[in-house]
Design a protein around this motif. Structure first.
Motif, mmCIF file in Angstrom:
data_model
loop_
_atom_site.group_PDB
_atom_site.id
_atom_site.type_symbol
_atom_site.label_atom_id
_atom_site.label_comp_id
_atom_site.label_asym_id
_atom_site.label_seq_id
_atom_site.Cartn_x
_atom_site.Cartn_y
_atom_site.Cartn_z
ATOM 1 N N ARG A 15 -67.826 -36.502 103.524
ATOM 2 C CA ARG A 15 -68.332 -35.337 104.270
ATOM 3 C C ARG A 15 -67.596 -34.064 103.896
ATOM 4 O O ARG A 15 -68.155 -32.976 103.993
ATOM 5 C CB ARG A 15 -68.249 -35.591 105.762
ATOM 6 C CG ARG A 15 -69.272 -36.600 106.199
ATOM 7 C CD ARG A 15 -69.222 -36.873 107.667
ATOM 8 N NE ARG A 15 -70.035 -38.062 107.899
ATOM 9 C CZ ARG A 15 -70.837 -38.216 108.901
ATOM 10 N NH1 ARG A 15 -70.939 -37.301 109.812
ATOM 11 N NH2 ARG A 15 -71.552 -39.302 109.025
ATOM 12 N N ASP A 17 -66.663 -33.338 100.897
ATOM 13 C CA ASP A 17 -67.146 -32.946 99.573
ATOM 14 C C ASP A 17 -68.606 -32.517 99.694
ATOM 15 O O ASP A 17 -69.492 -33.335 99.907
ATOM 16 C CB ASP A 17 -67.012 -34.121 98.605
ATOM 17 C CG ASP A 17 -67.414 -33.769 97.185
ATOM 18 O OD1 ASP A 17 -67.964 -32.661 96.964
ATOM 19 O OD2 ASP A 17 -67.215 -34.606 96.297
ATOM 20 N N LYS A 18 -68.867 -31.211 99.557
ATOM 21 C CA LYS A 18 -70.234 -30.713 99.745
ATOM 22 C C LYS A 18 -71.213 -31.256 98.699
ATOM 23 O O LYS A 18 -72.411 -31.258 98.917
ATOM 24 C CB LYS A 18 -70.254 -29.194 99.743
ATOM 25 C CG LYS A 18 -69.863 -28.579 98.423
ATOM 26 C CD LYS A 18 -69.968 -27.083 98.462
ATOM 27 C CE LYS A 18 -69.597 -26.561 97.064
ATOM 28 N NZ LYS A 18 -69.974 -25.219 96.854
ATOM 29 N N ASP A 19 -70.731 -31.729 97.559
ATOM 30 C CA ASP A 19 -71.595 -32.271 96.513
ATOM 31 C C ASP A 19 -71.842 -33.770 96.653
ATOM 32 O O ASP A 19 -72.595 -34.344 95.873
ATOM 33 C CB ASP A 19 -70.991 -31.993 95.135
ATOM 34 C CG ASP A 19 -70.966 -30.506 94.815
ATOM 35 O OD1 ASP A 19 -71.891 -29.797 95.260
ATOM 36 O OD2 ASP A 19 -70.021 -30.065 94.137
ATOM 37 N N ALA A 20 -71.207 -34.409 97.614
ATOM 38 C CA ALA A 20 -71.347 -35.866 97.766
ATOM 39 C C ALA A 20 -71.532 -36.231 99.231
ATOM 40 O O ALA A 20 -70.768 -37.018 99.782
ATOM 41 C CB ALA A 20 -70.124 -36.570 97.187
ATOM 42 N N GLN A 21 -72.540 -35.660 99.857
ATOM 43 C CA GLN A 21 -72.789 -35.949 101.268
ATOM 44 C C GLN A 21 -73.424 -37.327 101.434
ATOM 45 O O GLN A 21 -74.266 -37.724 100.623
ATOM 46 C CB GLN A 21 -73.714 -34.884 101.869
ATOM 47 C CG GLN A 21 -73.080 -33.511 101.942
ATOM 48 C CD GLN A 21 -71.879 -33.501 102.861
ATOM 49 O OE1 GLN A 21 -71.993 -33.884 104.023
ATOM 50 N NE2 GLN A 21 -70.731 -33.105 102.355
#
Length: 88
Positions: A15, A17-21
């Motif tokens: 959560r 990491d904005k690129d790995a939701q």
């Protein structure tokens, strides 16, 4: 399998990491196995696979009409059956 504490740590890191939701429940529910997406779509008009011998002239004629010759041949046979089944 991760423990409950490890799962919470993994989820918190994801959560952050904005690129790995993580996927939402709605996204997970909408997922379909790749196997279901492969191949031709299922037809409502299922056809039977049979082995038939035709004279070379018949096959040569229909092949000479180009792509889709087997469907055209099927259409000719369907019209024949339709015409002759009404007479019976």
């Amino acid at each position: 399998m991760p423990s409950v504490a490890e799962d919470k740590a993994i989820t918190a890191a994801a959560r952050a990491d904005k690129d790995a939701q993580p996927l939402t429940p709605a996204q997970l529910k909408a997922m379909v196995p790749m196997k279901a997406l492969r191949g031709r779509p299922k037809s409502d008009n299922k056809k039977l696979l049979v082995s038939v011998r035709y004279s070379p002239e018949v096959v040569a004629y229909f092949k000479s009409t180009g792509d889709g010759w087997q469907s055209r041949m099927d259409g000719v046979l369907q019209r024949y059956v339709h015409r002759h089944s009404k007479q019976a």
